[in-house]
Design a protein around this motif. Structure first.
Motif, PDB file in Angstrom:
ATOM      1  N   LYS A   9      37.435  18.025 -30.954  1.00 54.57           N
ATOM      2  CA  LYS A   9      37.157  17.865 -29.537  1.00 54.57           C
ATOM      3  C   LYS A   9      37.824  18.994 -28.764  1.00 54.57           C
ATOM      4  O   LYS A   9      39.032  19.189 -28.861  1.00 54.57           O
ATOM      5  CB  LYS A   9      37.674  16.507 -29.052  1.00 54.57           C
ATOM      6  CG  LYS A   9      37.288  16.192 -27.613  1.00 54.57           C
ATOM      7  CD  LYS A   9      37.721  14.790 -27.234  1.00 54.57           C
ATOM      8  CE  LYS A   9      37.288  14.457 -25.814  1.00 54.57           C
ATOM      9  NZ  LYS A   9      37.718  13.099 -25.417  1.00 54.57           N
ATOM     10  N   ARG A  10      37.025  19.748 -28.024  1.00 57.78           N
ATOM     11  CA  ARG A  10      37.560  20.831 -27.210  1.00 57.78           C
ATOM     12  C   ARG A  10      37.921  20.301 -25.827  1.00 57.78           C
ATOM     13  O   ARG A  10      37.186  19.515 -25.246  1.00 57.78           O
ATOM     14  CB  ARG A  10      36.540  21.968 -27.089  1.00 57.78           C
ATOM     15  CG  ARG A  10      36.301  22.717 -28.386  1.00 57.78           C
ATOM     16  CD  ARG A  10      35.394  23.913 -28.178  1.00 57.78           C
ATOM     17  NE  ARG A  10      34.028  23.502 -27.860  1.00 57.78           N
ATOM     18  CZ  ARG A  10      33.104  23.293 -28.791  1.00 57.78           C
ATOM     19  NH1 ARG A  10      33.394  23.445 -30.057  1.00 57.78           N
ATOM     20  NH2 ARG A  10      31.895  22.918 -28.444  1.00 57.78           N
ATOM     21  N   GLN A  11      39.052  20.755 -25.310  1.00 58.14           N
ATOM     22  CA  GLN A  11      39.505  20.339 -23.995  1.00 58.14           C
ATOM     23  C   GLN A  11      39.487  21.545 -23.055  1.00 58.14           C
ATOM     24  O   GLN A  11      39.958  22.620 -23.398  1.00 58.14           O
ATOM     25  CB  GLN A  11      40.940  19.790 -24.089  1.00 58.14           C
ATOM     26  CG  GLN A  11      41.096  18.599 -25.027  1.00 58.14           C
ATOM     27  CD  GLN A  11      40.856  17.283 -24.330  1.00 58.14           C
ATOM     28  OE1 GLN A  11      40.924  17.200 -23.122  1.00 58.14           O
ATOM     29  NE2 GLN A  11      40.575  16.237 -25.101  1.00 58.14           N
ATOM     30  N   ALA A  12      38.923  21.365 -21.866  1.00 57.15           N
ATOM     31  CA  ALA A  12      38.890  22.430 -20.864  1.00 57.15           C
ATOM     32  C   ALA A  12      38.855  21.798 -19.478  1.00 57.15           C
ATOM     33  O   ALA A  12      38.510  20.618 -19.324  1.00 57.15           O
ATOM     34  CB  ALA A  12      37.681  23.337 -21.074  1.00 57.15           C
ATOM     35  N   HIS A  13      39.237  22.583 -18.458  1.00 53.20           N
ATOM     36  CA  HIS A  13      39.223  22.036 -17.098  1.00 53.20           C
ATOM     37  C   HIS A  13      38.998  23.161 -16.094  1.00 53.20           C
ATOM     38  O   HIS A  13      39.047  24.350 -16.414  1.00 53.20           O
ATOM     39  CB  HIS A  13      40.538  21.316 -16.793  1.00 53.20           C
ATOM     40  CG  HIS A  13      41.689  22.245 -16.576  1.00 53.20           C
ATOM     41  ND1 HIS A  13      42.066  22.684 -15.323  1.00 53.20           N
ATOM     42  CD2 HIS A  13      42.538  22.850 -17.445  1.00 53.20           C
ATOM     43  CE1 HIS A  13      43.097  23.505 -15.434  1.00 53.20           C
ATOM     44  NE2 HIS A  13      43.396  23.616 -16.718  1.00 53.20           N
ATOM     45  N   GLY A  38      42.826  23.252 -25.022  1.00 54.34           N
ATOM     46  CA  GLY A  38      43.250  23.085 -26.412  1.00 54.34           C
ATOM     47  C   GLY A  38      42.142  22.488 -27.262  1.00 54.34           C
ATOM     48  O   GLY A  38      41.054  22.184 -26.782  1.00 54.34           O
ATOM     49  N   LEU A  39      42.439  22.362 -28.539  1.00 55.60           N
ATOM     50  CA  LEU A  39      41.503  21.813 -29.510  1.00 55.60           C
ATOM     51  C   LEU A  39      42.189  20.691 -30.268  1.00 55.60           C
ATOM     52  O   LEU A  39      43.292  20.867 -30.791  1.00 55.60           O
ATOM     53  CB  LEU A  39      41.043  22.905 -30.488  1.00 55.60           C
ATOM     54  CG  LEU A  39      40.108  22.478 -31.619  1.00 55.60           C
ATOM     55  CD1 LEU A  39      38.741  22.106 -31.069  1.00 55.60           C
ATOM     56  CD2 LEU A  39      39.965  23.605 -32.640  1.00 55.60           C
ATOM     57  N   VAL A  40      41.549  19.531 -30.302  1.00 57.12           N
ATOM     58  CA  VAL A  40      42.087  18.375 -31.012  1.00 57.12           C
ATOM     59  C   VAL A  40      41.225  18.124 -32.238  1.00 57.12           C
ATOM     60  O   VAL A  40      40.001  18.079 -32.135  1.00 57.12           O
ATOM     61  CB  VAL A  40      42.107  17.124 -30.116  1.00 57.12           C
ATOM     62  CG1 VAL A  40      42.618  15.914 -30.898  1.00 57.12           C
ATOM     63  CG2 VAL A  40      42.959  17.359 -28.884  1.00 57.12           C
TER      64      VAL A  40
END
Length: 207
Positions: A9-13, A38-40
């Motif tokens: 799951k990629r996280q971005a904002h 980040g990357l989970v």
């Protein structure tokens, strides 16, 4: 058999101005120019005893196939890890060992029957893909045991000669469709049952 899977799951904002919040653009425009956070990654590893159980199946002349909804690369990696792929015994072979469900579903029954051996791994399976695989085995005169835990496994569990649902993590629909329920969710328990059944059969023949 259901496979373990990797989940990424990629996280971005991004920060929006009050004016933008009052008049939100469409999603495509809104998701542009994001700042990467980040990357989970989550890895659902197969049980430790599974590889040994698969090896015993091969030694006993039982071919293990993996039918999974996972991505084809994930399914292939897990299949190598548990021994479904890799050091195959002479009786475990297929003209194409790994196949996507979209490719398998496009084949007619005659085309499936024409291949030398059925694929050992089929990824991105739908419920109908699993049923077609069971039916293809039946047309070859094979005795088919199917394990599964989800609602999408229930049609194939019903169609197999023996449907085995998972007792701990299995859905109620899968349990209702299956012939038996595996209380410990352990594939190795199936192999132990086969060993015990063959021992009893040998003893009856001797008597």
């Amino acid at each position: 058999s259901s496979a373990a899977s990797d989940v990424y799951k990629r996280q971005a904002h991004k920060t929006l101005s009050p004016e933008t919040l009052n008049n939100l653009p469409d999603r495509t425009e809104l998701e542009q120019d994001l700042d990467f956070v980040g990357l989970v990654g989550l890895y659902d590893a197969p049980r430790m005893e599974t590889a040994g159980a698969v090896r015993k199946c091969h030694m006993a002349g039982i071919t293990v196939h993996m039918l999974t909804g996972d991505h084809i690369k994930t399914a292939t990696a897990i299949a190598y890890e548990v021994g479904i792929l890799g050091n195959l015994t002479p009786n475990v072979r297929a003209s194409k060992v790994v196949m996507g469900a979209d490719e398998f579903d496009k084949m007619t029954d005659d085309e499936i029957d024409a291949v030398e051996a059925l694929p050992l791994v089929i990824a991105r399976c739908s419920p109908s893909t699993k049923v077609r695989m069971v039916e293809a085995m039946h047309r070859r005169g094979a005795y088919c045991v199917m394990t599964g835990d989800g609602v999408n496994d229930s049609p194939a569990l019903k169609r197999a000669d023996v449907g085995i649902a998972m007792g701990k993590n299995g859905s109620d629909v899968a349990k209702a469709a299956a012939d038996m329920v595996l209380t410990d969710d352990d594939f190795a328990s199936v192999v132990k049952a086969v060993e015990e059944g063959r021992r009893l059969f040998d003893n009856i023949q001797k008597v």
